[in-house]
Design a protein around this motif. Structure first.
Motif, PDB file in Angstrom:
ATOM      1  N   ASP A 282       0.857  -1.189   0.000  1.00  0.00           N
ATOM      2  CA  ASP A 282       0.000   0.000   0.000  1.00  0.00           C
ATOM      3  C   ASP A 282       0.888   1.232   0.000  1.00  0.00           C
ATOM      4  OD1 ASP A 282      -2.393   1.325  -0.185  1.00  0.00           O
ATOM      5  OD2 ASP A 282      -2.955   1.135   1.909  1.00  0.00           O
TER       6      ASP A 282
ATOM      7  N   LEU B  38       4.287   7.379   1.833  1.00  0.00           N
ATOM      8  CA  LEU B  38       4.481   6.320   2.821  1.00  0.00           C
ATOM      9  C   LEU B  38       4.280   4.997   2.104  1.00  0.00           C
ATOM     10  CD1 LEU B  38       2.518   7.730   5.898  1.00  0.00           C
ATOM     11  CD2 LEU B  38       4.754   8.403   4.990  1.00  0.00           C
TER      12      LEU B  38
ATOM     13  N   ASP C  77       4.265   0.737   2.247  1.00  0.00           N
ATOM     14  CA  ASP C  77       4.098  -0.483   3.033  1.00  0.00           C
ATOM     15  C   ASP C  77       4.902  -1.596   2.343  1.00  0.00           C
ATOM     16  OD1 ASP C  77       3.209  -2.831   4.194  1.00  0.00           O
ATOM     17  OD2 ASP C  77       1.120  -2.584   3.607  1.00  0.00           O
TER      18      ASP C  77
ATOM     19  N   ARG D  21       6.673  -5.445   2.844  1.00  0.00           N
ATOM     20  CA  ARG D  21       6.530  -6.598   3.737  1.00  0.00           C
ATOM     21  C   ARG D  21       7.013  -7.883   3.076  1.00  0.00           C
ATOM     22  NH1 ARG D  21       2.469  -9.949   2.160  1.00  0.00           N
ATOM     23  NH2 ARG D  21       0.935  -9.128   0.672  1.00  0.00           N
TER      24      ARG D  21
ATOM     25  N   ARG E 238       7.225  -3.331   7.454  1.00  0.00           N
ATOM     26  CA  ARG E 238       7.608  -1.951   7.745  1.00  0.00           C
ATOM     27  C   ARG E 238       6.823  -0.947   6.910  1.00  0.00           C
ATOM     28  NH1 ARG E 238      14.136  -2.940   7.427  1.00  0.00           N
ATOM     29  NH2 ARG E 238      14.231  -4.558   9.047  1.00  0.00           N
ATOM     30  N   ILE E 239       6.611   0.215   7.513  1.00  0.00           N
ATOM     31  CA  ILE E 239       6.094   1.374   6.800  1.00  0.00           C
ATOM     32  C   ILE E 239       7.247   2.371   6.692  1.00  0.00           C
ATOM     33  CG2 ILE E 239       4.304   3.129   6.656  1.00  0.00           C
ATOM     34  CD1 ILE E 239       3.259   0.220   6.751  1.00  0.00           C
ATOM     35  N   TYR E 240       7.579   2.735   5.460  1.00  0.00           N
ATOM     36  CA  TYR E 240       8.656   3.683   5.211  1.00  0.00           C
ATOM     37  C   TYR E 240       8.087   5.015   4.735  1.00  0.00           C
ATOM     38  CZ  TYR E 240      12.022  -0.232   5.094  1.00  0.00           C
ATOM     39  OH  TYR E 240      12.795  -1.323   5.397  1.00  0.00           O
ATOM     40  N   SER E 241       8.787   6.083   5.041  1.00  0.00           N
ATOM     41  CA  SER E 241       8.577   7.356   4.363  1.00  0.00           C
ATOM     42  C   SER E 241       9.634   7.460   3.282  1.00  0.00           C
ATOM     43  CB  SER E 241       8.715   8.518   5.344  1.00  0.00           C
ATOM     44  OG  SER E 241       8.642   9.754   4.657  1.00  0.00           O
TER      45      SER E 241
ATOM     46  N   THR F 179      12.449   4.448   8.073  1.00  0.00           N
ATOM     47  CA  THR F 179      11.432   3.650   8.745  1.00  0.00           C
ATOM     48  C   THR F 179      10.560   4.516   9.643  1.00  0.00           C
ATOM     49  OG1 THR F 179      12.952   1.771   8.758  1.00  0.00           O
ATOM     50  CG2 THR F 179      11.038   1.640  10.204  1.00  0.00           C
TER      51      THR F 179
ATOM     52  N   VAL G 245      -2.999   1.100   4.664  1.00  0.00           N
ATOM     53  CA  VAL G 245      -2.275   2.080   5.484  1.00  0.00           C
ATOM     54  C   VAL G 245      -2.913   3.443   5.276  1.00  0.00           C
ATOM     55  CG1 VAL G 245      -0.057   3.162   5.991  1.00  0.00           C
ATOM     56  CG2 VAL G 245      -0.106   0.795   5.203  1.00  0.00           C
TER      57      VAL G 245
ATOM     58  N   LEU H 118      -0.732   6.867  12.541  1.00  0.00           N
ATOM     59  CA  LEU H 118      -0.560   5.884  11.483  1.00  0.00           C
ATOM     60  C   LEU H 118      -1.530   4.734  11.744  1.00  0.00           C
ATOM     61  CD1 LEU H 118       1.294   5.588   9.014  1.00  0.00           C
ATOM     62  CD2 LEU H 118       2.855   4.259  10.442  1.00  0.00           C
TER      63      LEU H 118
ATOM     64  N   ILE I 276      -3.099   0.987  10.287  1.00  0.00           N
ATOM     65  CA  ILE I 276      -2.870  -0.141   9.386  1.00  0.00           C
ATOM     66  C   ILE I 276      -3.982  -1.174   9.558  1.00  0.00           C
ATOM     67  CG2 ILE I 276      -0.362   0.159   9.480  1.00  0.00           C
ATOM     68  CD1 ILE I 276      -0.335  -2.414  11.262  1.00  0.00           C
TER      69      ILE I 276
END
Length: 484
Positions: A356, A366, A368, A370, A382-385, A428, A445, A453, A455
């Motif tokens: 996502d 952002l 997603d 995995r 993990r969710i990254y910017s 992260t 997300v 945040l 999810i």
């Protein structure tokens, strides 16, 4: 015993609103094993000791930052370390809804979006193409659809008192009659015979009819300019424009797609490059997001394109496309670099995917990312910017071997550097593994007020699941800073 270490020592570090970055230079030194550490008066133990260099003590960035509660990310393309404060888990909400059939649970969570002006606890979400599974028929895995008349649907939900409540639902439909269903509703069945997986009934005995309008719904985005949704579809791969009531308007598809199937009720806009026809089955357009001003739309592929062949399944490069929403034409494409599977224990590169995205602004997304594991076996959730501001626009440049001798998917990180291709930088925001997240598929997300945040998982309707944790659950996290 003293050991020589090669470390990345900070040349500069600035921390702002819980995040920071540093650029690195290489220095040599020996370990200072006897040094002890505290954080806020509590003893902490970095994973590696400090290093003594010419009488000065250097604390390894990653070790000391992780010990003091920060995420640490290393950008090998920019020689930069990013530090980010960790969020706090603030809520868990479960969907309690009747089963759709025996052995088929109700499910949502393949997407999640929050509309401006809505209450903070109200969201929109979707399930995917509907209940489906795989059956071994004489050594061949056959895709089955136990509820072939399932209609992909947009759901309006509310989270309250530990529960996910469905407030409203909007089945996806046509402005006319779908020849595949005999009514306005679409199905979740595949579009094109010979290209898509063949659909069979629950017993894997009868092949079902294809639906040219069928969608495998994965992502959901809202455009405030015209009060409509856009859906990302794994089959196409495609992006589908949808009215608030669920009526399909138009569909963005790769060049050459429309010659394979007729969809007169939903015009096909062939603006995606033809290379997107080389998708791996069921690994298509997984995520979509729109800038708050409604000017641009972003689409992310779940997995690498099979470009030029299935050997590219183990590529680390996943494509993100930026569209001008007024013209529906792509204006940029970026090579998102997934984590290296070799840094994990027994993880396959092909099992690292994007699930996502959230668009904060034109340059900040952002993402997603995995793996395909659940519970104690999961290593990457993990969710990254990501920052696109200085990432390389590769649109149309590496779809074949003419420019670099290799396609984008065939290149190694070193070869990306050799071509001066900068992937988006990553840091992260959330690592779910330490929270013992029980589900495989984090697929929805959302970001609320810049500091919450949210999810949700896709439970695949519990089909073929032997796990007791096969429901739908939404989690909220408070960020110790605000993303603007």
């Amino acid at each position: 015993m003293k050991k020589n270490w090669l470390i990345a020592a900070s040349a500069a570090l600035t921390l702002v609103s819980g995040t920071g970055s540093a650029f690195a230079a290489d220095l040599k030194g020996s370990t200072a094993d006897s040094v002890t550490y505290t954080n806020n008066g509590e003893a902490v133990a970095p994973s590696v000791p400090a290093v003594n260099i010419d009488g000065s003590l250097y604390l390894p960035f990653r070790a000391i930052s992780e010990a003091t509660g920060k995420y640490v990310d290393w950008d090998e393309f920019r020689s930069r370390v990013s530090l980010t404060d960790k969020p706090a888990l603030t809520g868990k909400y479960k969907l309690n809804a009747p089963d759709l059939a025996k052995g088929v649970k109700m499910g949502i969570g393949s997407s999640l979006t929050h509309l401006p002006g809505d209450p903070d606890n109200v969201f929109y979400t979707t399930a995917d193409r509907g209940p489906n599974g795989e059956v071994d028929v004489k050594g061949t895995m056959v895709r089955t659809f136990p509820l072939a008349d399932y209609t992909p649907t947009i759901y309006k939900i509310e989270i309250k008192d530990g529960q996910i409540n469905i407030l409203d639902q909007f089945p996806l439909k046509l402005n006319g009659i779908n020849p595949a269903t005999g009514k306005a509703n679409i199905s979740g069945l595949p579009n094109i015979k010979g290209r898509d997986e063949a659909p069979f009934d629950a017993n894997a005995e009868k092949e079902l009819a294809y639906d040219p309008y069928g969608l495998d719904v994965e992502g959901l985005a809202y455009n405030p300019k015209d009060d409509t949704f856009w859906i990302s579809d794994e089959y196409g791969p495609s992006l589908v424009h949808v009215k608030r009531d669920g009526t399909l308007i138009e569909r963005i598809v790769p060049k050459g797609w429309a010659a394979q199937v007729s969809t007169p009720l939903v015009p096909a806009r062939e603006t995606l490059p033809a290379v997107y026809n080389k998708l791996r089955q069921n690994r298509g357009a997984e995520a979509v997001g729109i800038t708050p001003d409604g000017r641009y739309m972003f689409m992310a592929m779940q997995s690498p394109l099979r470009n030029p062949s299935k050997e590219s399944d183990n590529s680390r490069q996943l494509r993100i496309v930026k569209f001008n929403l007024q013209t529906l034409e792509p204006v940029a494409e970026f090579a998102y670099l997934t984590e290296d599977a070799k840094t994990f224990n027994g993880l396959k590169q092909a099992d690292i995917v994007i699930s996502d995205l959230v668009v904060v602004d034109e340059n900040t997304l952002l993402i997603d990312e995995r793996d395909k594991n659940a519970g104690d076996k999961a290593q990457l959730k993990r969710i990254y910017s990501i920052d696109l501001s200085n990432a390389t626009n590769i649109l149309g440049k590496y779809d074949d071997t003419k420019a670099a001798g290799k396609t984008l998917e065939q290149m190694s990180p070193a070869e990306l550097k050799g071509q001066n291709i900068l992937p988006p930088s990553k840091r992260t925001l959330l690592d779910l593994v330490p929270f013992k997240y029980p589900y495989e598929k984090v697929e929805g997300v959302s970001l609320v007020n810049g500091n919450t945040l949210v999810i949700v998982n896709d439970n695949d309707f519990g089909v073929d699941s032997s796990s007791p944790e096969n429901g739908t659950e939404l989690w909220t996290f408070k960020l110790p800073y605000t993303i603007k």
